[in-house]
Design a protein around this motif. Structure first.
Motif, PDB file in Angstrom:
ATOM      1  N   GLY B 123      17.601  -2.727  -5.139  1.00 28.22           N
ATOM      2  CA  GLY B 123      18.024  -4.084  -4.818  1.00 28.22           C
ATOM      3  C   GLY B 123      19.510  -4.309  -4.935  1.00 28.22           C
ATOM      4  N   ARG B 128      18.160   4.404  -1.259  1.00 31.17           N
ATOM      5  CA  ARG B 128      17.048   4.372  -0.314  1.00 31.17           C
ATOM      6  C   ARG B 128      16.184   5.610  -0.327  1.00 31.17           C
ATOM      7  NH1 ARG B 128      18.790   1.653   5.392  1.00 31.17           N
ATOM      8  NH2 ARG B 128      16.566   1.928   5.780  1.00 31.17           N
ATOM      9  N   ASP B 129      16.455   6.578  -1.185  1.00 30.87           N
ATOM     10  CA  ASP B 129      15.603   7.770  -1.121  1.00 30.87           C
ATOM     11  C   ASP B 129      15.083   8.162  -2.494  1.00 30.87           C
ATOM     12  OD1 ASP B 129      17.557   9.754  -2.331  1.00 30.87           O
ATOM     13  OD2 ASP B 129      18.728   8.986  -0.663  1.00 30.87           O
ATOM     14  N   ILE B 130      14.034   8.972  -2.452  1.00 31.41           N
ATOM     15  CA  ILE B 130      13.322   9.382  -3.667  1.00 31.41           C
ATOM     16  C   ILE B 130      14.260  10.104  -4.641  1.00 31.41           C
ATOM     17  CG2 ILE B 130      11.580  11.005  -4.495  1.00 31.41           C
ATOM     18  CD1 ILE B 130      10.217   8.685  -3.414  1.00 31.41           C
ATOM     19  N   THR B 179       9.297  -7.663 -10.839  1.00 31.02           N
ATOM     20  CA  THR B 179       8.587  -8.466  -9.833  1.00 31.02           C
ATOM     21  C   THR B 179       9.529  -9.491  -9.223  1.00 31.02           C
ATOM     22  OG1 THR B 179       6.563  -8.186 -11.094  1.00 31.02           O
ATOM     23  CG2 THR B 179       6.563  -9.914  -9.435  1.00 31.02           C
ATOM     24  N   LEU B 183      10.405  -9.618  -5.299  1.00 32.26           N
ATOM     25  CA  LEU B 183      10.094 -10.761  -4.439  1.00 32.26           C
ATOM     26  C   LEU B 183      11.345 -11.378  -3.829  1.00 32.26           C
ATOM     27  CD1 LEU B 183       7.263 -12.503  -6.486  1.00 32.26           C
ATOM     28  CD2 LEU B 183       7.069 -11.181  -4.391  1.00 32.26           C
ATOM     29  N   ASP B 185      13.691  -9.900  -2.389  1.00 32.28           N
ATOM     30  CA  ASP B 185      14.073  -9.216  -1.159  1.00 32.28           C
ATOM     31  C   ASP B 185      12.960  -8.250  -0.757  1.00 32.28           C
ATOM     32  OD1 ASP B 185      15.238  -8.008   0.950  1.00 32.28           O
ATOM     33  OD2 ASP B 185      17.037  -7.323  -0.095  1.00 32.28           O
ATOM     34  N   PRO B 186      11.870  -8.805  -0.238  1.00 29.77           N
ATOM     35  CA  PRO B 186      10.705  -7.956   0.026  1.00 29.77           C
ATOM     36  C   PRO B 186      10.986  -6.793   0.957  1.00 29.77           C
ATOM     37  CG  PRO B 186      10.365 -10.207   0.851  1.00 29.77           C
ATOM     38  CD  PRO B 186      11.661 -10.202   0.120  1.00 29.77           C
ATOM     39  N   TYR B 187      11.871  -6.975   1.914  1.00 29.60           N
ATOM     40  CA  TYR B 187      12.122  -5.892   2.861  1.00 29.60           C
ATOM     41  C   TYR B 187      12.778  -4.708   2.168  1.00 29.60           C
ATOM     42  CZ  TYR B 187      11.101  -9.343   6.433  1.00 29.60           C
ATOM     43  OH  TYR B 187      10.478 -10.273   7.200  1.00 29.60           O
ATOM     44  N   ALA B 188      13.790  -5.011   1.343  1.00 31.97           N
ATOM     45  CA  ALA B 188      14.476  -3.923   0.646  1.00 31.97           C
ATOM     46  C   ALA B 188      13.497  -3.157  -0.229  1.00 31.97           C
ATOM     47  CB  ALA B 188      15.615  -4.475  -0.198  1.00 31.97           C
ATOM     48  N   PHE B 189      12.528  -3.875  -0.758  1.00 29.18           N
ATOM     49  CA  PHE B 189      11.614  -3.238  -1.695  1.00 29.18           C
ATOM     50  C   PHE B 189      10.396  -2.626  -1.011  1.00 29.18           C
ATOM     51  CE2 PHE B 189      14.286  -5.784  -4.313  1.00 29.18           C
ATOM     52  CZ  PHE B 189      14.569  -4.907  -5.341  1.00 29.18           C
ATOM     53  N   ASP B 190      10.356  -2.746   0.315  1.00 32.32           N
ATOM     54  CA  ASP B 190       9.350  -1.996   1.065  1.00 32.32           C
ATOM     55  C   ASP B 190       9.434  -0.525   0.686  1.00 32.32           C
ATOM     56  OD1 ASP B 190       8.109  -3.914   2.456  1.00 32.32           O
ATOM     57  OD2 ASP B 190       9.006  -3.465   4.403  1.00 32.32           O
ATOM     58  N   GLN B 191      10.689  -0.096   0.502  1.00 32.49           N
ATOM     59  CA  GLN B 191      10.918   1.325   0.247  1.00 32.49           C
ATOM     60  C   GLN B 191      10.294   1.778  -1.068  1.00 32.49           C
ATOM     61  OE1 GLN B 191      15.200   1.565   0.267  1.00 32.49           O
ATOM     62  NE2 GLN B 191      15.176  -0.082   1.746  1.00 32.49           N
ATOM     63  N   ARG B 193       7.473   0.914  -2.278  1.00 30.58           N
ATOM     64  CA  ARG B 193       6.008   0.915  -2.287  1.00 30.58           C
ATOM     65  C   ARG B 193       5.426   2.299  -2.528  1.00 30.58           C
ATOM     66  NH1 ARG B 193       4.168  -2.183   2.946  1.00 30.58           N
ATOM     67  NH2 ARG B 193       5.408  -4.042   2.653  1.00 30.58           N
ATOM     68  N   GLY B 194       5.929   3.271  -1.752  1.00 29.99           N
ATOM     69  CA  GLY B 194       5.412   4.631  -1.872  1.00 29.99           C
ATOM     70  C   GLY B 194       5.612   5.174  -3.279  1.00 29.99           C
TER      71      GLY B 194
END
Lengths: 388, 347
Positions: B123, B128-130, B179, B183, B185-191, B193-194
């Motif tokens: 955030g 952006r990567d593992i 949390t 919430l 910035d849901p798009y940024a935190f899409d990453q 999820r995995g």
């Protein structure tokens, strides 16, 4: 990569405060939990992709299409002069481009939330949820927008991104729009596309701020463009885009008839939310246009909108005649897809080594301008596809 | 009174002593693990003949199937081995340290610390990567566990109960903060999820090498504390009477837990049930001796993780289910069956 989101900063401040409160109260064991605002992520996966090409200009049928577009989405309002209703949008658009004050009068626009009475020439428009980029693509300049998924935004043309960046950010998604901030912009029109469940929660509040035209996520993209153009008084721009679209489709189908008939294609993608080591075969986004409008021979959609594949299965892709994968405007693989292209399996794939893996640029699949750019990229790819 | 002849007749089937039985069990666990390692290399989303798998490892060439083995199956197998060992052992450690059969590393705030650090990285810094997440997760786990240790210390020394309470409290605050960040910035935190689902896929070997030395250190620290933890199971007073240095043992144990669980979470994301369930199975087999429990946990942890990962590959093929989800499905019923046996949950 290093962009700091203002919402994250606010949340961070709140979080540090809560941690500080917790630590100060540690002796007593009192913990203060941070209140979490409710938000729903709205994400319409789309194919994306590479070499942008200029859309063919064809304006001969522009005015006719403009009238057709107006007829499909705009109905004369009782308040507006009845005889001028159909042609008013185009005229108003011209005056809007000149920056004149809003014309008096209204008209009615058909939207998913009913027939909405909107200003004939709206000047202060908020485009929230998935409406932001399609309205900008029509040449609109919204005052307020909501956050767009970074992986989509990275594919948007620079000039459109500049307009998006210049607008006030009203929240992380259409459903989580900051209503107070929205009201402070004093919009005369709100355009929205988001999940219906999200819209239902805020529709009354939105309507109390300004006339709101809403389209659900299931709205077909052409109808969506019609609606936005009619509401935002951009029917002239839409007419030109439609004419260019029809011409480009016809040209591609005629020029590459043989390739289209004799080649099996597969479209791949990968999202920011994809687990590591996984990509998808996609059936949605721009590839729908390639299938429905151009007639590309793509795999049938058997299960969901996308089918996950492990990187292990990259070798299985060789059964297709050509592979379409997403690239950005500069032709580089989309950030989320870069791990696939960087893998040894991809580099060793015969389809890749023989030039049958085609980077396609898709800045969006929800508006004509973006689709035209996609078609240009697809045409370049078909041109470059080696003959069998 | 029984005759000597009768004694011999009765003893014959029980000729194997308890230590021998434990050793045989350990060898069986090792063989099971080896079999699963091989199976993990043979089974996957695409069919690859065993001969190609062999060639991929011992006669490498630029063949796509060989790449699939070397670049995906081998790393995920090795990651499963390292992460499973770390989770199993850290679970056994935390249960011994807290004398609580329901404890796992998450109770010290390790998962919450890692998740919060990754959320900050995504955030605020836009990672952006593992590979980027890994170091933030590891440092987050270390920082939070140190904080929990300090909060769990009083002037009279450390208390396991205080430490657990501190861990649960800090974990709750950080989970709430994570949390809130997510919430915002849901798009940024899409990453994220995995990563949050817990997976051992897509972690190249080059990424995890740097974490292996500290994890090996954690292994050594754990076994160094095992004897003292045996004494502490009888209570602090009795342990002190036997010469156990309580603070030193707790610091060793917590350091090992942090390094092992922090490293595992950094690589694979939060994976539940392994740290909770494996020590129960080990205890059921070997009894209360922590040295044996630790040894079994080191072997059974990766076995459970690899079984779950293999099931995740074939259950919904060609789609895969993240191992963190499968461990919950596999672990929950097995754990319920085990805890209903009185012997299994005795510490």
């Amino acid at each position: 990569m290093t962009k700091t989101n203002p919402n994250s900063k606010r949340a961070l401040t709140a979080m540090f405060l809560s941690v500080a409160i917790f630590l100060s109260a540690c002796g007593g064991g009192a913990a203060t939990s941070t209140p979490a605002p409710s938000a729903t992520a709205t994400r319409a996966p789309q194919a994306s992709s590479a070499a942008p090409s200029a859309a063919a200009a064809s304006s001969a049928a522009a005015s006719a299409v403009a009238r057709a577009a107006a007829a499909s989405s705009v109905a004369p309002s009782a308040a507006a002069a009845s005889s001028a209703a159909a042609s008013a949008p185009a005229a108003a658009s011209a005056s809007a481009a000149g920056g004149t004050p809003a014309a008096s009068g209204t008209r009615q626009v058909k939207a998913d939330n009913g027939m909405i009475t909107v200003p004939a020439n709206p000047q202060r428009i908020a485009a929230i949820g998935n409406a932001s980029l399609p309205f900008i693509d029509l040449g609109g300049k919204p005052l307020g927008v909501t956050t767009i998924q970074p992986s989509l935004l990275e594919l948007v043309p620079k000039e459109q991104k500049a307009i998006y960046d210049a607008a006030t950010n009203l929240g992380p998604s259409g459903g989580a729009v900051d209503l107070e901030k929205l009201a402070s912009l004093k919009p005369d029109l709100i355009m929205a596309q988001m999940p219906t469940a999200d819209f239902d929660k805020i529709k009354d509040k939105l309507q109390s701020i300004a006339p709101t035209v809403y389209y659900g996520l299931g709205t077909e993209w052409k109808a969506f463009a019609d609606g936005l153009a009619a509401a935002g008084n951009r029917t002239e721009a839409l007419a030109k885009q439609k004419a260019d679209f029809e011409a480009r489709i016809k040209s591609i189908k005629e020029t590459y008839r043989e390739t289209i008939a004799n080649t099996t294609f597969v479209a791949l993608d990968r999202y920011d939310s994809s687990a590591a080591g996984v990509f998808v075969v996609t059936h949605i986004g721009c590839v729908e246009i390639a299938k429905d409008e151009i007639g590309l021979n793509l795999p049938a959609r058997t299960a969901g909108a996308t089918e996950e594949r492990s990187f292990e299965q990259i070798g299985d892709l060789d059964k297709y005649g050509a592979i379409l994968y997403p690239v950005d405007a500069a032709g580089q693989p989309k950030t989320a897809f870069a791990p696939v292209v960087g893998s040894n399996s991809w580099k060793a794939l015969p389809a890749v080594t023989s030039g049958r893996a085609l980077g396609i640029y898709c800045p969006g699949n929800n508006s004509y301008g973006a689709v035209l750019t996609y078609l240009g990229s697809l045409e370049n790819a078909l041109k470059a596809l080696p003959k069998k | 009174m029984t005759t000597p002849a009768t004694n011999i007749a009765v003893r014959t089937p029980r000729a194997v002593s308890a230590p021998q039985r434990r050793l045989l069990g350990l060898i069986a666990a090792l063989l099971l693990l080896l079999a699963l390692l091989v199976l993990s290399l043979l089974v996957g989303a695409t069919r690859i003949p065993p001969a190609v798998v062999w060639d991929a490892l011992f006669n490498p060439s630029a063949n796509i199937d060989q790449f699939a083995v070397r670049d995906y199956r081998l790393p995920r197998t090795m990651v499963g081995l390292a992460v499973g060992m770390a989770l199993g052992l850290s679970g056994a450690l935390i249960q011994a340290l807290t004398r609580n059969p329901l404890a796992e590393s998450g109770i010290l705030g390790v998962n919450a610390g890692s998740s919060f650090a990754v959320a900050l990285a995504v955030g605020v810094l836009g990672v952006r990567d593992i590979a980027g997440y890994m170091w933030f997760a590891f440092v987050g786990a270390l920082a939070v566990t140190i904080m929990v240790m300090l909060l769990g210390s009083t002037r009279r020394g450390q208390s396991s109960v205080l430490m657990v309470l501190a861990g649960v409290s800090v974990g709750a605050v950080l989970t709430g903060a994570t949390t809130a960040l997510t919430l915002s910035d849901p798009y940024a935190f899409d990453q994220m999820r995995g990563w949050r689902a817990g997976s051992i896929v897509g972690r190249p070997l080059a990424m995890i090498w740097p974490l292996l030395p500290p994890m090996a250190l954690g292994l050594v620290l754990a076994f160094a504390a095992a004897g003292a933890l045996n004494a502490m199971a009888l209570g602090d007073d009795l342990a002190m009477a036997q010469g156990v240095r309580l603070v030193r043992t707790r610091v060793l144990a917590v350091a090992a837990i942090t390094i092992l669980a922090g490293g595992a979470t950094a690589v694979a994301g939060p994976i539940g049930f392994v740290g909770l369930m494996v020590p129960h199975v080990a205890r059921w087999i070997v009894g209360p001796d922590q040295r044996w429990i630790f040894a079994y946990s080191v072997l059974l942890g990766p076995s459970l993780l690899l079984v779950s990962d293999i099931l995740g590959r074939i259950a919904m093929a060609p789609n895969e289910i993240p191992v963190g989800i499968v461990t919950a499905f596999v672990g929950a019923p097995v754990l319920i069956a085990l805890v209903r046996r009185r012997k299994a949950s005795t510490l």
